[in-house]
Design a protein around this motif. Structure first.
Motif, short mmCIF file in Angstrom:
data_model
loop_
_atom_site.label_atom_id
_atom_site.label_comp_id
_atom_site.label_asym_id
_atom_site.label_seq_id
_atom_site.Cartn_x
_atom_site.Cartn_y
_atom_site.Cartn_z
N PHE A 243 0.81 -1.22 0.00
CA PHE A 243 0.00 0.00 0.00
C PHE A 243 0.84 1.27 0.00
CE2 PHE A 243 0.84 -0.67 4.46
CZ PHE A 243 0.88 0.59 5.03
N LEU A 244 2.04 1.25 0.64
CA LEU A 244 2.87 2.45 0.67
C LEU A 244 3.34 2.84 -0.73
CD1 LEU A 244 5.01 1.93 3.91
CD2 LEU A 244 3.11 3.51 3.56
N SER A 245 3.58 1.86 -1.59
CA SER A 245 4.03 2.16 -2.96
C SER A 245 2.88 2.69 -3.81
CB SER A 245 4.62 0.91 -3.61
OG SER A 245 3.62 -0.08 -3.81
N GLU A 246 1.66 2.68 -3.28
CA GLU A 246 0.50 3.14 -4.03
C GLU A 246 0.00 4.50 -3.56
OE1 GLU A 246 -1.23 -1.33 -4.95
OE2 GLU A 246 -2.07 -0.15 -3.32
N LEU A 247 0.78 5.17 -2.74
CA LEU A 247 0.38 6.50 -2.26
C LEU A 247 0.54 7.54 -3.37
CD1 LEU A 247 1.96 6.66 1.32
CD2 LEU A 247 -0.44 6.30 0.73
N ALA A 248 -0.48 8.34 -3.54
CA ALA A 248 -0.38 9.51 -4.42
C ALA A 248 0.27 10.63 -3.63
CB ALA A 248 -1.76 9.93 -4.90
N VAL A 249 1.16 11.38 -4.28
CA VAL A 249 1.90 12.45 -3.61
C VAL A 249 1.82 13.72 -4.46
CG1 VAL A 249 4.10 13.20 -2.61
CG2 VAL A 249 3.49 10.76 -2.61
N GLY A 250 1.60 14.84 -3.81
CA GLY A 250 1.59 16.13 -4.50
C GLY A 250 2.01 17.23 -3.56
N GLY A 251 2.26 18.39 -4.09
CA GLY A 251 2.67 19.52 -3.26
C GLY A 251 2.47 20.83 -3.99
N ALA B 286 -1.17 23.54 -6.76
CA ALA B 286 -0.51 22.27 -6.47
C ALA B 286 -0.31 21.47 -7.75
CB ALA B 286 -1.32 21.46 -5.47
N ILE B 287 0.72 20.62 -7.74
CA ILE B 287 1.00 19.72 -8.86
C ILE B 287 1.30 18.33 -8.30
CG2 ILE B 287 1.87 21.54 -10.37
CD1 ILE B 287 4.70 20.61 -9.69
N PRO B 288 1.02 17.27 -9.06
CA PRO B 288 1.33 15.91 -8.59
C PRO B 288 2.82 15.62 -8.66
CG PRO B 288 0.34 15.84 -10.77
CD PRO B 288 0.28 17.27 -10.33
N PHE B 289 3.32 14.91 -7.64
CA PHE B 289 4.70 14.42 -7.63
C PHE B 289 4.75 12.92 -7.93
CE2 PHE B 289 5.79 17.81 -4.20
CZ PHE B 289 5.76 18.79 -5.17
N ARG B 290 3.69 12.23 -7.52
CA ARG B 290 3.67 10.77 -7.68
C ARG B 290 2.24 10.35 -8.01
NH1 ARG B 290 3.81 5.69 -5.01
NH2 ARG B 290 5.73 4.54 -5.45
N VAL B 291 2.09 9.57 -9.08
CA VAL B 291 0.78 9.15 -9.57
C VAL B 291 0.69 7.63 -9.43
CG1 VAL B 291 -0.79 9.14 -11.53
CG2 VAL B 291 0.74 11.09 -11.18
N PRO B 292 -0.19 7.11 -8.58
CA PRO B 292 -0.18 5.68 -8.24
C PRO B 292 -0.60 4.74 -9.35
CG PRO B 292 -2.03 6.78 -7.20
CD PRO B 292 -1.19 7.85 -7.81
N TYR B 293 -1.37 5.21 -10.35
CA TYR B 293 -1.84 4.29 -11.38
C TYR B 293 -0.86 4.15 -12.54
CZ TYR B 293 -3.49 8.64 -13.57
OH TYR B 293 -3.56 9.89 -14.11
N LYS C 179 4.74 0.73 -12.08
CA LYS C 179 5.32 0.73 -10.75
C LYS C 179 6.65 1.46 -10.69
CE LYS C 179 5.64 -2.40 -6.83
NZ LYS C 179 5.49 -3.81 -6.38
N ASP C 180 7.48 1.37 -11.76
CA ASP C 180 8.78 2.01 -11.77
C ASP C 180 8.75 3.40 -12.39
OD1 ASP C 180 8.21 1.24 -14.31
OD2 ASP C 180 10.17 0.31 -14.74
N ASP C 181 7.53 3.92 -12.64
CA ASP C 181 7.42 5.23 -13.29
C ASP C 181 6.34 6.09 -12.62
OD1 ASP C 181 8.17 7.08 -15.29
OD2 ASP C 181 6.44 6.52 -16.53
N VAL D 215 6.81 11.57 -10.98
CA VAL D 215 6.65 12.27 -12.27
C VAL D 215 7.41 13.60 -12.31
CG1 VAL D 215 4.41 11.20 -12.75
CG2 VAL D 215 4.50 13.33 -11.42
N PHE D 216 8.45 13.73 -11.49
CA PHE D 216 9.22 14.98 -11.51
C PHE D 216 9.80 15.26 -12.90
CE2 PHE D 216 9.54 13.87 -6.94
CZ PHE D 216 9.03 15.05 -6.42
N LYS D 217 10.22 14.21 -13.60
CA LYS D 217 10.87 14.41 -14.89
C LYS D 217 9.91 14.90 -15.96
CE LYS D 217 10.46 9.46 -15.95
NZ LYS D 217 11.24 8.23 -16.22
N TYR D 218 8.61 14.77 -15.71
CA TYR D 218 7.63 15.21 -16.70
C TYR D 218 7.12 16.63 -16.44
CZ TYR D 218 7.51 10.17 -17.54
OH TYR D 218 7.86 8.86 -17.80
N ILE D 219 7.55 17.24 -15.34
CA ILE D 219 7.06 18.58 -15.00
C ILE D 219 7.57 19.60 -16.01
CG2 ILE D 219 7.12 20.44 -13.28
CD1 ILE D 219 7.28 18.30 -11.12
N ASP D 220 6.66 20.35 -16.60
CA ASP D 220 7.02 21.38 -17.58
C ASP D 220 6.03 22.53 -17.44
OD1 ASP D 220 7.91 22.91 -19.63
OD2 ASP D 220 7.65 21.40 -21.21
N ILE D 221 6.36 23.45 -16.55
CA ILE D 221 5.45 24.56 -16.26
C ILE D 221 5.15 25.38 -17.50
CG2 ILE D 221 5.18 26.69 -14.90
CD1 ILE D 221 4.92 24.27 -13.20
#
Length: 773
Positions: free
Chosen positions: A706-714, A732-739, A742-744, A747-753
C-alpha cells in the motif's frame, strides 16, 4: 479556451503605482533633511559568559522587543509603509485624494531624534532586574551609516539572584492564615529558582484564587506583599509572603451566600429599581427567588444551572460555573451578576442574576458561493430558530437549503452538475434525557440532540436520490480538552429514482456508477471522541479525533445474513448495510516562531463489511483529493489503490473514486508575510483502497504494497487572514501518480510549467475558506 484580454487602462495605472512604490521603498530617506537620520533599529548585545549562546540570543531578542520607538516596518527588506508615505508626497500638505490615501496607509519616517536613549537604558535595566539580574547596567552608542542610524545597547546583567528560602509570614491562628498555609505546598516560589517578578505576581494571583474558593470574596492580589531580602549574600534572596497591614477587615473574613435572586426577564431599568423584589416573590425549593411572573421558564430547569446556594461559603468556581451555564443556555443575550452585602447579617452576600432574554424566534439567510478545482456553485440556506421552545431552554431549529453545482472546466461535460435541496428539523435539550442517572463534569452543559433531515439530489440527466436521515444522541465535554459525541441511533435511508437510460448503459462498463445509485440503508450507533490543546500557548499542540461507526450488526447476526452466499436480508424492503468502521484524524502543530508554524496531519480510516454487505455503502465510503485533502488531485479522483480512474470522456458521467480504507498524510509550513497576508508550502500524500478484490478495479484492494501506491503532490498557497475569515488559495501539482507503471510513478521528470497542455492537466488551483487542517 478563449484568450482573455486585459484592461489596458488598469495596467497603465497599476504598473506605475507598483514601480513608484518600489522606487520609494528603495529610497526611504528621500524627504529627510540634511541633519536627519532614519532610525534603522535598536541592537542589544548582552555581555555575560555564563549564559548559553542560544539563551543569550533569545534574551537579546526579548530586550529588543521592548525598545521604543519601533523602526519603520519592512517587507522583503523594503520600507513598504514608508514608501507609501513618500509616494504621497512626504511632508507635502497638498490636498489631493490619492496622496491623502497613500499617506494615511503609510508611515512617517522614524528618526534618530525620536529615540530617547536614557529612557531605553532604564527600560532595559528594569527588564533585567525583574528577571533577577539586580545589579545590571546598560550603556548605549549611536552608529551612523550615511542617512541611517542604529542605536547599540550594551547590557551587563551580571550574575542572576536565586531564591534561598520562602516564608509564609501569616498568622496561623486566623482563618485566612490557615487557608494560605494549607496551600503553601503549591507555591510557585521554589527554593533554587531564579528571582522573577512575573512569578511573584503569579504567586499573588494563585493565593488570591485559592482564597476566593474558600469564601474570601473581598480579598485581592494587591493585599499580598512579597518582601525580598537580597542582602544575605552569594547572589541569593530570602522571600517573605505576608498580608499588608492596611488590608480591610472584611477582606480577611469569608463571606456566606444569603438570598439568591434571579430575574430571567430583565431589561435595563434605573439603578434604584434594579433590586426591587416583588411582593409575590417566593422561594423555589427553599433556595432561590425566581422572579418570573409570566412563567416563561420552568423553574426547576433554571435552578439546575445555579450553583451558588444559600448558606454556603462564596466560591469563585461556583460563581464562574453559574455564569458559564447561563450564557451557554443559548437563551439570554446578556447575563449580569451582582453581589451585595446583606442588610441583616454580617459577612453575608445576597446574589442577584439579571438575565436579558434573546429574541425567541430568529431567521438567518446564508448565501454561499463555492469554487474548488473546476467545480463552481451556489447554495442558499434559511435557518429558523425557536429558543426556549418548551420552557426548558430547548432549541428547535428548522433549516431549508438549496444549491446548484456544475463543472466549468476539465474534460467532463455538464452531466456532472447537480441540483440539491432539502430540510432538517432539530431539537437540542441542555441536559441528558436518559433513564439512567449519570452526569459528566459540571463545568459544561451536556446536551441531548434529535435531528431528522431530508435531501433531494437531482443529477440532471443521470438520476435522482432521495435521502432521509435521523440522529438521536448525546454530546458532552469532559473538560476543556476532551469532548464526546454518542449517537445512540443513526438511520440513513437513500432511495434512487429516475435513473436515465444513458446512465444505465454506462453502469455496465463503469460499475462504480452502479454503486452510487444502489439503495442504501444503514442504522446503528456511532461514537466520536475529540481531544485538543491547540488553544494553549505551547510550542507543540495537538488535535485528535477518533470515531467508531456500526450498522446492522446485531440484526445481521440474528438473521444469518450472508452476501457471498446470496442470503441477503432486507428491512422495510431494502437490503441494509452491515459493517464496522473506525477512523482517526491526528494533527500536530509546532510553533517555529511568533509568525511561523509547521502543521502536520495523519488520517487513517478502516472498515470491515460482512454478512449483508461486501463493502461500505456509498455515503460511508472514503475518498481523497480536493482542497482539503490531496490538493494536487481533483476531488474524489484518487484510487482505489493503483487502479486507473475510469475513462471519462465528454459524453460520460463522472465516477467518484472511493474505497473502504484510507490513509492520508499532510505537512504544511505556514508563515506570515505582512499584515493579513500569509503563505504556505505543503506536501500531501494518500490513497483509498478496497476491502475485497474488484475485477473492475485491478490493484484496488488493500495489500502489503500500500505504501508504494500512495499519491503524492505539493505546492504553494496564499492565505488572507481577515480575523473573522481566512481565504485560502493553493496551487498544487502531482509528484507521484499511483496508477502509472510501478517504476514510473514519480513524475518529476515530466514537469514542464511552460507547457500549456501540462498545466491544464496537472496544475490544480483551489480556492477555499479556512485552513485545510
Amino acid at each position: 479556451m478563449k484568450k482573455r484580454k486585459g484592461n489596458p487602462m488598469r495596467i497603465k495605472f497599476v504598473l506605475p503605482c507598483l514601480l513608484g512604490l518600489l522606487i520609494s521603498s528603495c529610497n526611504p530617506t528621500k524627504y529627510l533633511a540634511e541633519d536627519q537620520k532614519l532610525y534603522k533599529e535598536g541592537d542589544v548585545v548582552i555581555h555575560n559568559d555564563t549564559i548559553p549562546k542560544e539563551r543569550k540570543e533569545a534574551f537579546e531578542t526579548f530586550l529588543e522587543s521592548a525598545l521604543m520607538p519601533k523602526p519603520n516596518k519592512k517587507l522583503l527588506g523594503m520600507y513598504f509603509k514608508l514608501g507609501l508615505w513618500n509616494m504621497g508626497g512626504g511632508p507635502d500638505s497638498t490636498n489631493n485624494f490619492v496622496r491623502r490615501w497613500l499617506k494615511r496607509n503609510g508611515e512617517e519616517p522614524v528618526l534618530l531624534s525620536d529615540v530617547n536613549r536614557e529612557y531605553n537604558q532604564n527600560l532595559l535595566r528594569g527588564k533585567m532586574e525583574s528577571l533577577g539580574f539586580f545589579h545590571a547596567r546598560v550603556t548605549s552608542d549611536t552608529l551612523i551609516d550615511g542617512k541611517f542610524a542604529t542605536v547599540r545597547y550594551d547590557a551587563f546583567p551580571g550574575k542572576i539572584y536565586r531564591i534561598n528560602n520562602v516564608t509564609m509570614d501569616v498568622d496561623s491562628n486566623s482563618q485566612i492564615g490557615k487557608n494560605i498555609r494549607n496551600v503553601e505546598q503549591y507555591s510557585l516560589l521554589k527554593k533554587g529558582s531564579n528571582y522573577n517578578l512575573d512569578v511573584i505576581l503569579n504567586e499573588r494571583d494563585r493565593i488570591d484564587n485559592e482564597l476566593k474558593h474558600k469564601g474570601f470574596y473581598y480579598f485581592s492580589p494587591d493585599n499580598i506583599l512579597v518582601e525580598v531580602d537580597s542582602t544575605i549574600g552569594d547572589h541569593q534572596v530570602d522571600m517573605f509572603v505576608t498580608i499588608k497591614p492596611e488590608t480591610p477587615r472584611k477582606a480577611k473574613e469569608p463571606q456566606t451566600i444569603g438570598n439568591v435572586y434571579i430575574f430571567p426577564n430583565y431589561t435595563e431599568t434605573s439603578g434604584e429599581n434594579r433590586r426591587r423584589i416583588p411582593r409575590y416573590a417566593e422561594k423555589f425549593e427553599d433556595k432561590y427567588y425566581i422572579i418570573d411572573r409570566e412563567n416563561r421558564y420552568r423553574k426547576k430547569v433554571l435552578a439546575n444551572h445555579i450553583f451558588m446556594e444559600p448558606g454556603t461559603l462564596y466560591n469563585r468556581w461556583m460563581h464562574q460555573q453559574t455564569i458559564n451555564h447561563l450564557v451557554n443556555l443559548n437563551a439570554f443575550k446578556f447575563v449580569k451578576n451582582d453581589f451585595v452585602d446583606n442588610a441583616d447579617s454580617s459577612n453575608t452576600l445576597d446574589v442577584y442574576y439579571y438575565l436579558t432574554p434573546m429574541q425567541r424566534r430568529s431567521v438567518r439567510l446564508e448565501l454561499i458561493a463555492k469554487t474548488a478545482s473546476v467545480y463552481n456553485g451556489t447554495e442558499a440556506n434559511v435557518n429558523w430558530t425557536f429558543r426556549n421552545a418548551f420552557k426548558g431552554f430547548e432549541t428547535v431549529t428548522l433549516s431549508v437549503f438549496g444549491g446548484y453545482e456544475t463543472q466549468t472546466g476539465g474534460n467532463v461535460n455538464l452531466n456532472s452538475s447537480y441540483i440539491r435541496y432539502g430540510a432538517e428539523v432539530g431539537i437540542n435539550w441542555p441536559r441528558l434525557l436518559s433513564p439512567y442517572k449519570w452526569a459528566p463534569a459540571k463545568r459544561y452543559i451536556p446536551r441531548t440532540f434529535l435531528k431528522v433531515g431530508y435531501e433531494f439530489l437531482n443529477r440532471r440527466t443521470a438520476y435522482t436520490l432521495n435521502s432521509l436521515t435521523t440522529n438521536f444522541g448525546y454530546a458532552w465535554k469532559e473538560n476543556e480538552q476532551k469532548e464526546h459525541n454518542l449517537a445512540l441511533a443513526e438511520f440513513i435511508y437513500v432511495q434512487p429514482r429516475g435513473i436515465s437510460d444513458e446512465y444505465k448503459a454506462q453502469m455496465d462498463t463503469v460499475p462504480t456508477l452502479r454503486h452510487i445509485v444502489d439503495p442504501q440503508f444503514s442504522f446503528g450507533p456511532n461514537y466520536t471522541y475529540t481531544f485538543t490543546n491547540s488553544m494553549e500557548n505551547k510550542k507543540h499542540t495537538f488535535y485528535a479525533k477518533a470515531g467508531l461507526n456500526t450498522s446492522g450488526n446485531i440484526l445481521g447476526l440474528i438473521q444469518g445474513a450472508d452476501y457471498n452466499a446470496g442470503n441477503i436480508k432486507h428491512l422495510f424492503g431494502t437490503a441494509y448495510s452491515q459493517f464496522v468502521k473506525a477512523e482517526a484524524d491526528v494533527r500536530h502543530y509546532m510553533k517555529l516562531s511568533p509568525n511561523s508554524q509547521l502543521a502536520s496531519r495523519i488520517m487513517v480510516g478502516t472498515s470491515y463489511s460482512y454478512g449483508n454487505s461486501r463493502s461500505l455503502p456509498y455515503l460511508k465510503q472514503y475518498f481523497t483529493g480536493g482542497p482539503n485533502g490531496l490538493r494536487a488531485f481533483r476531488a474524489r479522483a484518487v484510487g482505489p489503490g493503483s487502479s486507473r480512474p475510469e475513462n471519462i470522456g465528454e459524453d460520460n458521467f463522472f465516477a467518484d473514486q472511493t474505497g473502504d480504507l484510507k490513509l492520508e498524510l499532510n505537512t504544511e509550513y505556514r508563515s506570515k508575510i505582512a499584515g493579513m497576508f500569509h503563505w504556505a508550502a505543503f506536501i500531501d500524500a494518500g490513497n483509498v483502497w478496497l476491502q475485497n478484490t474488484d475485477e473492475n478495479k485491478p490493484g484496488g484492494r488493500f495489500s502489503k504494497e500500500f505504501l508504494s501506491e500512495l499519491a503524492v503532490g505539493g505546492g504553494l498557497g496564499l492565505r488572507v487572514d481577515l480575523d473573522f475569515l481566512i481565504i485560502r488559495t493553493d496551487f498544487a501539482i502531482p509528484f507521484r501518480v499511483p496508477y502509472r507503471a510501478k517504476d514510473d510513478r514519480w513524475v518529476f521528470k515530466y514537469i514542464d510549467i511552460r507547457d500549456r497542455d501540462w498545466r491544464r492537466d496537472n496544475l490544480v488551483f483551489n480556492l477555499a475558506i479556512g485552513y485545510p487542517f
